[in-house]
Design a protein around this motif. Structure first.
Motif, short mmCIF file in Angstrom:
data_model
loop_
_atom_site.label_atom_id
_atom_site.label_comp_id
_atom_site.label_asym_id
_atom_site.label_seq_id
_atom_site.Cartn_x
_atom_site.Cartn_y
_atom_site.Cartn_z
N GLY A 49 -8.35 6.26 29.45
CA GLY A 49 -7.31 6.97 30.19
C GLY A 49 -6.22 6.03 30.62
O GLY A 49 -6.27 4.81 30.39
N SER A 50 -5.22 6.59 31.29
CA SER A 50 -4.07 5.79 31.72
C SER A 50 -3.59 6.12 33.13
O SER A 50 -2.70 5.45 33.64
N ASN A 51 -4.17 7.15 33.76
CA ASN A 51 -3.71 7.52 35.09
C ASN A 51 -4.84 8.20 35.86
O ASN A 51 -5.99 8.24 35.40
N ALA A 52 -4.50 8.74 37.03
CA ALA A 52 -5.52 9.33 37.89
C ALA A 52 -6.12 10.60 37.33
O ALA A 52 -7.23 10.98 37.69
N SER A 53 -5.41 11.27 36.44
CA SER A 53 -5.91 12.53 35.89
C SER A 53 -6.97 12.31 34.82
O SER A 53 -7.89 13.12 34.69
N ASP A 54 -6.82 11.25 34.02
CA ASP A 54 -7.72 11.10 32.87
C ASP A 54 -8.58 9.84 32.90
O ASP A 54 -9.23 9.51 31.92
N ILE A 55 -8.59 9.12 34.03
CA ILE A 55 -9.43 7.93 34.12
C ILE A 55 -10.90 8.32 33.95
O ILE A 55 -11.37 9.31 34.50
N ALA A 56 -11.62 7.55 33.15
CA ALA A 56 -13.05 7.80 32.91
C ALA A 56 -13.68 6.52 32.38
O ALA A 56 -12.99 5.60 31.93
N VAL A 57 -15.00 6.46 32.45
CA VAL A 57 -15.72 5.32 31.90
C VAL A 57 -15.82 5.49 30.39
O VAL A 57 -16.08 6.59 29.88
N ASN A 58 -15.59 4.41 29.68
CA ASN A 58 -15.66 4.41 28.22
C ASN A 58 -17.04 4.92 27.76
O ASN A 58 -18.07 4.48 28.26
N ASP A 59 -17.02 5.87 26.83
CA ASP A 59 -18.29 6.44 26.34
C ASP A 59 -19.23 5.37 25.80
O ASP A 59 -20.46 5.49 25.92
N MET A 60 -18.67 4.33 25.20
CA MET A 60 -19.51 3.30 24.60
C MET A 60 -20.39 2.62 25.64
O MET A 60 -21.60 2.47 25.44
N VAL A 61 -19.82 2.24 26.78
CA VAL A 61 -20.62 1.59 27.83
C VAL A 61 -21.40 2.62 28.62
O VAL A 61 -22.43 2.30 29.22
N HIS A 62 -20.92 3.86 28.64
CA HIS A 62 -21.64 4.91 29.36
C HIS A 62 -22.96 5.24 28.66
O HIS A 62 -23.99 5.46 29.31
N LEU A 63 -22.93 5.24 27.34
CA LEU A 63 -24.14 5.57 26.57
C LEU A 63 -25.07 4.39 26.43
O LEU A 63 -26.29 4.56 26.28
N ASP A 64 -24.53 3.18 26.46
CA ASP A 64 -25.37 1.98 26.32
C ASP A 64 -24.81 0.92 27.26
O ASP A 64 -23.80 0.27 26.97
N THR A 65 -25.49 0.71 28.38
CA THR A 65 -24.98 -0.23 29.39
C THR A 65 -25.03 -1.67 28.92
O THR A 65 -24.45 -2.55 29.57
N ASN A 66 -25.70 -1.93 27.80
CA ASN A 66 -25.70 -3.29 27.27
C ASN A 66 -24.31 -3.72 26.81
O ASN A 66 -24.04 -4.91 26.64
N PHE A 67 -23.40 -2.74 26.60
CA PHE A 67 -22.04 -3.07 26.19
C PHE A 67 -21.13 -3.37 27.38
O PHE A 67 -19.96 -3.70 27.19
N ILE A 68 -21.65 -3.24 28.62
CA ILE A 68 -20.87 -3.67 29.77
C ILE A 68 -20.70 -5.18 29.70
O ILE A 68 -21.69 -5.92 29.65
N ALA A 69 -19.47 -5.64 29.67
CA ALA A 69 -19.20 -7.07 29.49
C ALA A 69 -19.29 -7.79 30.83
O ALA A 69 -18.30 -7.89 31.56
#
Length: 691
Positions: free
Chosen positions: A548-568
């Motif tokens: 996302g880019s603003n307050a309306s569409d901010i969200a956690v990336n699906d990649m890290v949401h589905l697999d927390t091992n991708f949290i850097a």
């Protein structure tokens, strides 16, 4: 002489009867809203020349009139429009203030603190699954708070649109009512004999109601020659003629210099709460070197990007049009790419506006407008509920949305800027870019690319590190590749070409899908992102934490949401390794809570505040706006009530006074009757002399 006495008695009876009738009517209408106390306009009937002196002719009850003070009425109407505006504005501001009220519930500020605390906790135990899950939970909560707050503001704007449409319809109905009353008043008025007081009262009530909706003033030339006009001069009613207000959709208008040869107009996609003025500052044709340029202003303030630039190039597009330029929430382009003339201006109204419909010249924009310096545009509507609704919708909600978006956008950028250069417990085999580019052929650092954060990009180098996926002994590093990026010249297509030139066929392949960058590693290869001094990977959404880019569409990336091992939480170190206990990235993101960052709206940029401090200032601004509306409500209500009391002192019915008058005129009627009886007795005595 005796005939004169009879005439005097009869005129006195008629006058007393008229007074008793009017007094009774006053008493009957003591509780009637808008009723003006009436009285009998009576004058001495004069006399005839006679010896020993002028023979009086009694009294002449000419007409029934109403107690009315035009100055007080005009003052009351003018003041009530201010009172109505601020009372309505304060009521709505109370709801807006509640959106940002965190005194008794969790809000964005507390969610921000929890989010950064979660990163700091992850830095203590980078390999903890529990800490990673907790971070995702707090991040989801923060994103939800942003979107919920933004939805609440948008909901108020939607409510304002409904109220505006309703009140504009009512204004037009009242205008027609006043015009019809003017017609009836003219028909029923007989100078010196008959005044249609009930119709005059109805007209005054209609004007009073009209004043609560929009600021108006009246010009009374007598009878039905009565004009009601906006405070800006446009008439709503002129005698029996009426003019309408209308809500019209988004539109643009040319204001070309004399002699200009430009034959196009401006086009835009999107919506915004503010009105834009586009000014050509360098003429020529799209494609010239240097190209034509324009500036954009809102309320007299030129809009700037994060680097302080306030000019935008005009480049060639398709079908003879110019390439769209992303300005705030709008994509702006021109329908002709030739003969731009310095000094030409174009007004853009990217919202529903309030217009006065002039039959011969077309709609005139009278939408209430508050400039960025806080001053009202006096050439527009400034009073009544319509001003309150527009000011809340456009100024208050518009500013709050802009600044809330600035907070969210800065958070997204700062977190993603760090995260995109980090590495998680699992390396990447592919990465789907999360940010769509509007035009993949335009340099990513220009507004023509139509990509969020394009103005944050810098000239720099992007590094990739590659590993043998099949080798698990910990020494599986197979090489690093980098490429240079220049935001002034490199488009998304250029980025893809550079990656493929440098890294294919051995490591990975880049492509564009739905205007997004996609990276796919070769079989048996995995990769981790390295240092990116340009910020282009963060802008394109590669290896990012947020989408996302603003307050309306901010969200956690699906990649890290589905697999927390991708949290850097960590990063590739100097030995090209990614260690399980590395916390350099998590620590850096956690420190953002106290780090001054650059936060930009299109008309201001601050770089000495943290994200939390900027949001706290927004909350303070909302509270200050509410206090302003409350203070103005109390002030203008007090003035309106005082003027109402003064008008009531003139036009209102006082029961005690009318009862006293009723007794007085009853005695007057009795005395007049006694006079006639006395004259009759005198006549009978005179006739009896013949006997």
């Amino acid at each position: 002489m005796l005939n004169g006495l009879f005439n005097i008695g009869q005129s006195a009876l008629n006058a007393s009867q008229a007074w008793i009738s009017v007094t009774g009517n006053n008493l009957a209408n003591v509780d009637t809203e808008g009723y003006s106390r009436q009285y009998v306009d009576q004058k001495d009937a004069g006399g005839l020349t006679y010896k020993p002196g002028a023979q009086p002719l009694g009294v002449n009850a000419q007409q029934i009139m109403r107690f009315f003070d035009q100055f007080l009425e005009r003052s009351y109407v003018k003041q009530s429009t201010n009172s109505s505006r601020w009372d309505q504005q304060d009521t709505i501001m109370a709801s807006l203030e509640n959106i940002f009220n965190e005194s008794n519930r969790q809000g964005i500020n507390s969610s921000l603190n929890s989010f950064f605390n979660a990163w700091q906790d992850l830095a203590l135990r980078p390999d903890s699954t529990a800490n990673r899950e907790s971070l995702i939970s707090f991040s989801d909560s923060l994103a939800d708070m942003f979107s919920t707050s933004m939805d609440a503001i948008k909901s108020i704007q939607t409510d304002m649109n409904v109220s505006i449409a309703h009140d504009v319809k009512r204004v037009n109905e009242l205008s027609q009512t006043i015009a019809e009353l003017n017609r009836q008043i003219t028909a029923q008025t007989i100078d010196g004999m008959n005044n249609p007081n009930a119709l005059l009262d109805k007209r005054d009530q209609a004007v009073r109601e009209l004043a609560t909706l929009v600021d108006v003033e009246t010009i009374d030339h007598g009878k039905g020659n009565f004009r009601v006009q906006l405070s800006t001069g446009q008439p709503l009613v002129d005698g029996t003629e009426t003019y309408e207000l209308a809500v019209l959709g988004p539109r643009s208008e040319n204001r070309l210099m004399p002699g200009s040869r430009y034959d196009g107009t401006v086009e835009f996609v999107g919506a915004d709460s503010h009105e834009y003025t586009i000014e050509i500052v360098r003429g020529g044709n799209a494609g010239d070197v240097p190209p034509p340029q324009f500036k954009v202003s809102v309320g007299g303030v030129y809009l700037k990007d994060a680097h302080g630039n306030d000019t935008f190039d005009i480049t060639v597009g398709e079908d003879g049009k110019t390439a769209p330029v992303k300005i705030k929430e709008l994509e702006i382009s021109f329908t002709s790419d030739k003969n731009f003339n310095a000094g030409d201006k174009f007004d853009v109204v990217p919202k529903d506006g309030l217009y006065w419909i002039e039959p011969t010249r077309g709609p005139q924009n009278i939408t209430p407008q508050i400039n960025l310096n806080g001053q009202e545009n006096k050439d527009r509507v400034t009073g009544g509920k319509l001003a309150a609704y527009h000011n809340i919708r456009d100024d208050n909600c518009g500013r709050y949305k802009d600044e809330l978006n600035a907070v969210a956008s800065s958070l997204i950028w700062e977190v993603n800027r760090i995260h995109s250069q980090g590495a998680g417990l699992s390396k990447l085999t592919q990465s789907q870019g999360q940010q769509r580019v509007g035009d993949t052929t335009k340099p990513l650092g220009t507004a023509q690319a139509m990509m969020p954060n394009s103005d944050r990009l810098e000239k720099g180098t992007v590094n990739f590190h590659f590993y043998n996926k099949e080798q698990t002994d910990g020494n599986n590093y197979i090489g690093s590749v980098s490429f240079d990026f220049d935001p002034a010249t490199d488009s998304l297509e250029t980025v893809v070409e550079n990656i493929n030139t440098q890294m294919s066929p051995n490591f990975l392949t880049a492509s564009i899908q739905d205007n997004k960058l996609v990276l796919v590693a070769k079989d048996g290869v995995e990769f981790a992102m390295g240092t990116d001094t340009s910020g282009v990977m963060a802008a394109l959404g590669i290896n990012t934490f947020f989408t996302g880019s603003n307050a309306s569409d901010i969200a956690v990336n699906d990649m890290v949401h589905l697999d927390t091992n991708f949290i850097a939480a960590g990063a590739v170190n100097g030995q090209f390794q990614v260690n399980v206990g590395d916390n350099i990235t998590a620590t850096a993101i956690g420190k953002l809570v106290d780090k001054p960052v650059t936060i930009s709206t299109m008309w201001k940029t601050v770089n000495n505040q943290t994200i939390g401090q900027f949001y706290a200032n927004l909350v303070t601004t909302v509270g200050s706006d509410r206090r302003l509306s409350k203070t103005n409500t109390e002030y203008h209500t007090a003035l309106t009530n005082d003027l109402f009391d003064r008008t009531q002192a003139v036009t209102g019915v006082n029961m005690d006074e009318e009862m006293s008058n009723l007794i007085k005129f009853q005695h007057s009627y009795t005395a007049a009757a006694k006079m006639i009886t006395t004259a009759d007795q005198m006549l009978q005595t005179l006739l009896g002399l013949k006997q």
